[in-house]
Scaffold this active site. Structure first.
Site, PDB file in Angstrom:
ATOM      1  N   CYS A   1      -2.734  67.598  86.248  1.00 21.16           N
ATOM      2  CA  CYS A   1      -2.284  67.607  87.642  1.00 21.16           C
ATOM      3  C   CYS A   1      -2.810  68.829  88.394  1.00 21.16           C
ATOM      4  O   CYS A   1      -3.357  68.703  89.492  1.00 21.16           O
ATOM      5  CB  CYS A   1      -0.763  67.553  87.698  1.00 21.16           C
ATOM      6  SG  CYS A   1       0.080  68.777  86.687  1.00 21.16           S
TER       7      CYS A   1
ATOM      8  N   HIS B   1       4.300  71.982  91.474  1.00 20.09           N
ATOM      9  CA  HIS B   1       3.546  73.228  91.389  1.00 20.09           C
ATOM     10  C   HIS B   1       3.091  73.634  92.792  1.00 20.09           C
ATOM     11  O   HIS B   1       2.974  72.789  93.687  1.00 20.09           O
ATOM     12  CB  HIS B   1       2.264  73.054  90.563  1.00 20.09           C
ATOM     13  CG  HIS B   1       2.446  72.438  89.221  1.00 20.09           C
ATOM     14  ND1 HIS B   1       3.115  73.040  88.193  1.00 20.09           N
ATOM     15  CD2 HIS B   1       1.990  71.259  88.708  1.00 20.09           C
ATOM     16  CE1 HIS B   1       3.071  72.278  87.112  1.00 20.09           C
ATOM     17  NE2 HIS B   1       2.409  71.180  87.401  1.00 20.09           N
TER      18      HIS B   1
END
Lengths: 340, 340
Positions: free
Chosen positions: A145, A224
């Site tokens: 990711c 994130h």
């Protein structure tokens, strides 16, 4: 019609299986797992994958699954006879064994996820950056990711303006919302290796990219966040950079000044849009943060760790099975997932 | 067809407006707000309320909204002429002014939310417990999320088995996911008043209930959790209690032993079911925790603070406008929201 099996129904696997099921050029022939988890039960019995055949991905798993009341179609070997390609979303380490014991002997193509060792596949894949390298390949790894978001954004800036070098500082979520026993709960943990693995991972997709990454882990579960600094190879203004991002698929701009100045507020927007599971498959750049000073470009972006790699998995399938070129595949994928 | 206006498009208001829009016996004639927020823009321009007329709920708000590019249908006064009932989901304090300056002068019925003062309406409402008391009323307050969960569960046990007294210990979430500047971030805050307001709030719905509540606030955003202790008036086993909960609408059972042993894991289930915004309008009791020792009954339940009151608002509308009886209204509401 491409016959696709998804092995491993966790955070990533369940999303890929549902996404495959939505494509009109792919047939989800089944999913495979080992553990009779509540998550598997929800997805297969009440969720979007009702009536999807379930296969036992380890010899002794069939009994466990059946004892727990699951309807098991058979062992994974049977599914592999029908499958053109397996998307492996099993934990790192298991994926390697699966390649050796299941996919290679059965002569089936396979896609692995970002946690897998680099050696598992000759191609590390990001649809925006290197779609064509996966064409016809037997084994491909879709990068993680974090790496996916860096590939999308840096590839765009590099192609349209030029990147001399980049430094990305990653603030990683501690765990996914369901992972209650992961930490940290009240601490910030620096990754003591510099560069963190993300820089080298980007270079597997774009070997020419001069990039260094640092990373810390914080107590949050939503996403994130990366703070990026690029030395530009050519003159550009912040507006030019915003135009580049605006123009590219799977990059979205949000603005703090419009009320979306945090991961929580962007997630709220995904919820208000009724996105399934509030997934956000795009890398989301906060437009307000895009700043140019001399040849230095700065921005901050957000990465939804649970879903950002889903579209790239679909495109990797089309590349490996030589079904479409990059632009057509990405358009199909984006349309099916309601991405711009 | 009942003409409904929703005043205040925040966490609760946007959900109620979308739910009203789904009823076949109600017409959402518009929403009203004051602030050109990003949340309002998402819901009205890209979300489920596209093309819903927007009214300015304060005289000077119209300019602010129009300056920000919103298409404003008019002042709230115009909507009130058409409305049979307003659901007020504005902040506590504003609701009181709205009643005095908007709803009473325009002779429009109104529902207020749990944050409102008890004095705002003669009836504190919970569909399970006292639907009929709202019949034909002009002003009703739907009790708060915490109180709603206590009313649903305690009313069920009281009706089927009998409650002598109850103590509920509330572990409240610090804020909603979008509310990033609320605390606590690393502390547990006891509510220093004992009982907390929740006990008296339950008694507004069920005056006969002998209940004491204590509360603390913790660093989480997903939901509240209550630990409940009931002194039973009659003999019962844990199985009897589970049957009572199983039987009642808007109470759901989840089991830690089946993989749903935390708020995060139950939320993951709602996500896997593709519930819009992962909303869970039911009070969710962990079946494993239901325990009887002598005449003492214990359980732990979870309260999704953002959505649990939505169905009760719909039922309050039907009671106040004398559209349906309790069971028929609850069935309609539940069917429209895919609740059991």
């Amino acid at each position: 019609m491409a016959n696709i099996l998804v092995n491993g129904v966790g955070t990533i696997g369940k999303r890929i299986a549902e996404a495959v099921d939505k494509q009109n050029d792919m047939e989800l022939i089944g999913v495979a797992d080992v553990e009779p988890s509540g998550e598997l039960r929800t997805v297969l019995e009440e969720g979007a994958l009702r009536d999807t055949p379930l296969f036992a991905s380890m010899p002794d798993a069939r009994g466990d699954l059946e004892d727990a009341g699951f309807d098991v179609e058979g062992r994974i070997g049977h599914a592999l006879e029908e499958a053109d390609l397996v998307v492996d979303a099993t934990p790192a380490g298991i994926d390697e064994k699966n390649k050796e014991k299941l996919y290679e002997p059965n002569d089936v193509k396979a896609i692995f996820q970002g946690g897998a060792a680099a050696s598992i596949a000759p191609v590390a894949f990001n649809a925006n950056a290197n779609f064509e390298e996966a064409r016809g390949e037997d084994f491909v790894k879709v990068v993680s990711c974090n790496t996916t978001s860096l590939c999308r954004t840096l590839y765009a800036i590099d192609e349209d303006i030029g990147v001399d070098s980049a430094v990305a500082n990653l603030v990683r979520r501690g765990g996914d919302p369901k992972q209650d026993s992961r930490g940290p709960i009240n601490s910030i943990i620096p990754v003591s290796d510099v560069p963190s693995h993300h820089g080298p991972d980007v270079q597997e997709v774009m070997p020419w990219m001069d990039i260094t990454t640092l990373a810390v882990k914080v107590p949050t579960t939503l996403s994130h966040v990366h703070m990026v600094n690029v030395e530009l190879a050519d003159d550009a203004t912040a507006e030019d950079v915003l135009d580049v991002f605006e123009d590219r698929p799977r990059i979205r701009l949000e603005y703090a000044s419009e009320g979306f100045g945090s991961t929580g507020k962007v997630v709220e927007k995904m919820r208000d849009l009724h996105r399934p599971r509030y997934d956000m498959q795009e890398a989301t750049v906060w437009g307000d943060t895009v700043t140019v000073e001399g040849d230095q470009l700065y921005w901050i972006h957000m990465v939804h760790q649970e879903s950002i790699v889903v579209p790239d998995n679909l495109d990797a399938i089309r590349a490996m099975l030589e079904m479409e070129n990059r632009d057509k595949s990405m358009r199909k994928t984006n349309a099916s997932l309601d991405l711009r």
